[in-house]
Design an enzyme around this catalytic site. Structure first.
Site, PDB file in Angstrom:
ATOM      1  N   LEU A   1       0.895  -1.213  -0.074  1.00 49.53           N
ATOM      2  CA  LEU A   1      -0.190   0.195   0.078  1.00 49.53           C
ATOM      3  C   LEU A   1       0.883   1.206   0.000  1.00 49.53           C
ATOM      4  O   LEU A   1       2.175   1.260   0.298  1.00 49.53           O
ATOM      5  CB  LEU A   1      -0.940  -0.123   1.183  1.00 49.53           C
ATOM      6  CG  LEU A   1      -1.985  -1.362   1.337  1.00 49.53           C
ATOM      7  CD1 LEU A   1      -2.577  -1.206   2.594  1.00 49.53           C
ATOM      8  CD2 LEU A   1      -3.000  -1.228   0.205  1.00 49.53           C
ATOM      9  N   PRO A   2       0.354   2.350  -0.352  1.00 49.46           N
ATOM     10  CA  PRO A   2       1.089   3.533  -0.512  1.00 49.46           C
ATOM     11  C   PRO A   2       1.844   4.076   0.754  1.00 49.46           C
ATOM     12  O   PRO A   2       2.970   4.442   0.853  1.00 49.46           O
ATOM     13  CB  PRO A   2      -0.076   4.655  -0.690  1.00 49.46           C
ATOM     14  CG  PRO A   2      -1.055   4.256  -1.335  1.00 49.46           C
ATOM     15  CD  PRO A   2      -1.085   2.568  -0.745  1.00 49.46           C
TER      16      PRO A   2
ATOM     17  N   LYS B   1       7.052  11.212   0.689  1.00 41.89           N
ATOM     18  CA  LYS B   1       6.505  10.600   1.742  1.00 41.89           C
ATOM     19  C   LYS B   1       7.645  10.059   2.615  1.00 41.89           C
ATOM     20  O   LYS B   1       7.881   9.964   3.526  1.00 41.89           O
ATOM     21  CB  LYS B   1       5.461   9.663   1.377  1.00 41.89           C
ATOM     22  CG  LYS B   1       4.931   8.738   2.350  1.00 41.89           C
ATOM     23  CD  LYS B   1       5.282   7.230   2.477  1.00 41.89           C
ATOM     24  CE  LYS B   1       5.431   6.609   0.887  1.00 41.89           C
ATOM     25  NZ  LYS B   1       5.568   5.130   0.958  1.00 41.89           N
TER      26      LYS B   1
ATOM     27  N   LYS C   1      14.521   1.263   5.121  1.00 46.47           N
ATOM     28  CA  LYS C   1      13.802   1.677   3.849  1.00 46.47           C
ATOM     29  C   LYS C   1      14.039   3.153   3.641  1.00 46.47           C
ATOM     30  O   LYS C   1      14.465   3.665   2.789  1.00 46.47           O
ATOM     31  CB  LYS C   1      12.554   1.244   3.520  1.00 46.47           C
ATOM     32  CG  LYS C   1      11.827   1.565   2.537  1.00 46.47           C
ATOM     33  CD  LYS C   1      12.550   1.202   1.095  1.00 46.47           C
ATOM     34  CE  LYS C   1      12.035   2.094  -0.130  1.00 46.47           C
ATOM     35  NZ  LYS C   1      12.437   1.827  -1.375  1.00 46.47           N
TER      36      LYS C   1
HETATM   37  P1  NAD Z   1       0.790   2.806  -6.353  1.00 53.99           P
HETATM   38  O1  NAD Z   1       0.168   3.833  -5.854  1.00 53.99           O
HETATM   39  O2  NAD Z   1       1.082   2.358  -7.733  1.00 53.99           O
HETATM   40  O3  NAD Z   1       0.090   1.258  -5.560  1.00 53.99           O
HETATM   41  C1  NAD Z   1      -0.679   1.319  -4.312  1.00 53.99           C
HETATM   42  C2  NAD Z   1      -1.977   0.785  -4.389  1.00 53.99           C
HETATM   43  O4  NAD Z   1      -2.624   0.418  -3.486  1.00 53.99           O
HETATM   44  C3  NAD Z   1      -2.902   1.310  -5.505  1.00 53.99           C
HETATM   45  O5  NAD Z   1      -3.375   0.646  -6.551  1.00 53.99           O
HETATM   46  C4  NAD Z   1      -4.195   1.820  -4.684  1.00 53.99           C
HETATM   47  O6  NAD Z   1      -5.361   1.801  -5.439  1.00 53.99           O
HETATM   48  C5  NAD Z   1      -4.189   0.647  -3.547  1.00 53.99           C
HETATM   49  N1  NAD Z   1      -4.725   0.963  -2.213  1.00 53.99           N
HETATM   50  C6  NAD Z   1      -4.548   1.826  -1.542  1.00 53.99           C
HETATM   51  N2  NAD Z   1      -5.389   1.696  -0.526  1.00 53.99           N
HETATM   52  C7  NAD Z   1      -5.771   0.436  -0.615  1.00 53.99           C
HETATM   53  C8  NAD Z   1      -6.719  -0.267   0.421  1.00 53.99           C
HETATM   54  N3  NAD Z   1      -7.082   0.311   1.581  1.00 53.99           N
HETATM   55  N4  NAD Z   1      -7.158  -1.637  -0.094  1.00 53.99           N
HETATM   56  C9  NAD Z   1      -6.720  -1.948  -1.261  1.00 53.99           C
HETATM   57  N5  NAD Z   1      -5.967  -1.200  -2.082  1.00 53.99           N
HETATM   58  C10 NAD Z   1      -5.304  -0.112  -1.459  1.00 53.99           C
HETATM   59  O7  NAD Z   1       2.327   2.797  -5.531  1.00 53.99           O
HETATM   60  P2  NAD Z   1       3.457   1.872  -5.737  1.00 53.99           P
HETATM   61  O8  NAD Z   1       4.501   2.543  -6.713  1.00 53.99           O
HETATM   62  O9  NAD Z   1       3.019   0.361  -6.303  1.00 53.99           O
HETATM   63  O10 NAD Z   1       4.157   1.706  -4.118  1.00 53.99           O
HETATM   64  C11 NAD Z   1       3.673   0.942  -3.169  1.00 53.99           C
HETATM   65  C12 NAD Z   1       4.411   0.990  -1.988  1.00 53.99           C
HETATM   66  O11 NAD Z   1       5.826   0.749  -2.520  1.00 53.99           O
HETATM   67  C13 NAD Z   1       4.627   2.592  -1.519  1.00 53.99           C
HETATM   68  O12 NAD Z   1       4.785   2.612  -0.091  1.00 53.99           O
HETATM   69  C14 NAD Z   1       5.957   2.924  -2.239  1.00 53.99           C
HETATM   70  O13 NAD Z   1       6.492   4.022  -1.448  1.00 53.99           O
HETATM   71  C15 NAD Z   1       6.712   1.381  -2.074  1.00 53.99           C
HETATM   72  N6  NAD Z   1       7.698   1.601  -3.301  1.00 53.99           N
HETATM   73  C16 NAD Z   1       7.572   1.952  -4.750  1.00 53.99           C
HETATM   74  C17 NAD Z   1       8.562   1.816  -5.410  1.00 53.99           C
HETATM   75  C18 NAD Z   1       8.462   2.293  -6.886  1.00 53.99           C
HETATM   76  O14 NAD Z   1       9.336   2.406  -7.699  1.00 53.99           O
HETATM   77  N7  NAD Z   1       7.172   2.359  -7.331  1.00 53.99           N
HETATM   78  C19 NAD Z   1       9.811   1.190  -5.183  1.00 53.99           C
HETATM   79  C20 NAD Z   1       9.965   0.704  -3.918  1.00 53.99           C
HETATM   80  C21 NAD Z   1       8.887   0.670  -3.173  1.00 53.99           C
END
Ligand code: NAD
Length: 290
Positions: A67-68, A241, A172
């Site tokens: 999740l975000p 964040k 992280k």
């Molecule tokens: P994203 O916004 O693409 O995906 C998050 C998903 O969570 C969304 O599809 C959203 O609809 C869903 N969501 C939110 N609340 C929800 C709930 N209550 N129930 C079900 N689904 C829900 O974000 P991302 O890029 O996939 O990142 C996810 C996590 O990984 C974050 O914490 C981010 O900081 C971390 N991260 C991202 C990356 C990257 O390169 N994108 C790399 C490392 C870590």
């Protein structure tokens, strides 16, 4: 228990991570608030979508959250009733980049009901999520950590148990602070060099052969920044964040955070100056435009 892994949060990272789990022979029950995110995995053999996160978690030995942020995790666990629906013996695996202190609290609350908690955030971005070579840092009890290791091996290459619950999320946030400060320095350096009439491609070529080399010069400058693509798949809002989490963590530890504060302030300004969905590599466009 059913044996299926539950996976909540099928966004940019969640989707390729689920594909890695399916590819390793795991069955996955998944859920996301976005119908489009769920639809992207619908045709994958071994994947089953559910109406709610609580349905996805029913009978699953491990419930993965991607999740975000911590507010999203806490809302789902405590307000939407996911935690209350779980049975003793189940394990919550928080792989998003959550707040270390809130994760430590979540672990303490869950354990009272016999539910284990491991934080296992990832680094490497979408590309390394696709090829299963993420770096994964784990926090939690040794027994729980060993229980989830086989799942993590389907998604990552370097998997390090760094300490107790919350320690993975601390490492992280600190990693992304170091990464974000490196990216910011590169943006300022390239922009100044260009103002002096030096080709930024050549500047980066020199950086990559010199002591200025870092992850930004190595994998981001040419592909996402100088190309004008700005599409690495990691949102600028998520990087801000993470920086906020790191700065608050350093502050709480009572150690020096002057540079973290300056870095966070620069990323906040970029977030305000760019469009809401901007990629974090658009920091270059922001600095250059000033
Ligand atoms: P994203 O916004 O693409 O995906 C998050 C998903 O969570 C969304 O599809 C959203 O609809 C869903 N969501 C939110 N609340 C929800 C709930 N209550 N129930 C079900 N689904 C829900 O974000 P991302 O890029 O996939 O990142 C996810 C996590 O990984 C974050 O914490 C981010 O900081 C971390 N991260 C991202 C990356 C990257 O390169 N994108 C790399 C490392 C870590």
């Amino acid at each position: 228990m059913s044996g299926s892994v539950a996976f909540i949060g099928l966004g940019k990272m969640g989707q390729p991570m689920v594909r890695r789990l399916l590819g390793a022979g795991h069955r996955v029950t998944g859920q996301d608030l976005s119908a489009a995110a769920v639809a992207a995995l619908k045709e994958e053999p071994g994947f089953q979508s559910t109406a709610s996160a609580i349905d996805a978690a029913k009978g699953a030995p491990v419930i993965i959250l991607m999740l975000p942020d911590s507010p999203a995790v806490d809302t789902l666990l405590w307000d939407a009733g996911l935690a209350a629906s779980l049975q003793p013996g189940q394990l919550v695996l928080d792989m998003g980049s959550s707040d270390p202190v809130r994760s430590r609290d979540n672990a303490a609350r869950l354990v009272q009901s016999g539910i284990a908690f491991v934080d296992a955030p990832v680094s490497g971005g979408v590309k390394r999520a696709v090829d299963g070579s993420l770096a994964i840092m784990m926090g939690g009890e040794a027994e729980a950590v060993e229980r989830v290791r086989p799942l993590l091996q389907a998604m990552g290459k370097t998997i390090v148990h760094v300490g107790a619950a919350g320690a993975g999320h601390a490492v992280k946030a600190l990693n992304n602070y170091v990464s974000a400060s490196g990216l910011l320095a590169v943006c300022e350096a390239l922009t100044a060099a260009e103002a002096f009439g030096i080709d930024p491609h050549k500047v980066n070529q020199v950086f990559n052969a010199s002591t200025g080399r870092n992850n930004t010069t190595d994998v981001k400058v040419e592909t996402f920044m100088l190309s004008g693509a700005f599409n690495s798949g990691f949102a600028l809002a998520l990087m801000r964040k993470d920086l906020q989490t790191a700065q608050a963590f350093i502050d709480r530890m009572g150690t020096e955070d002057k540079f973290a504060q300056a870095c966070l302030s620069a990323w906040k300004q970029a977030e305000e100056g760019l469009d809401p969905g901007a990629d974090h590599t658009a920091m270059y466009r922001f600095i250059r435009g000033r």
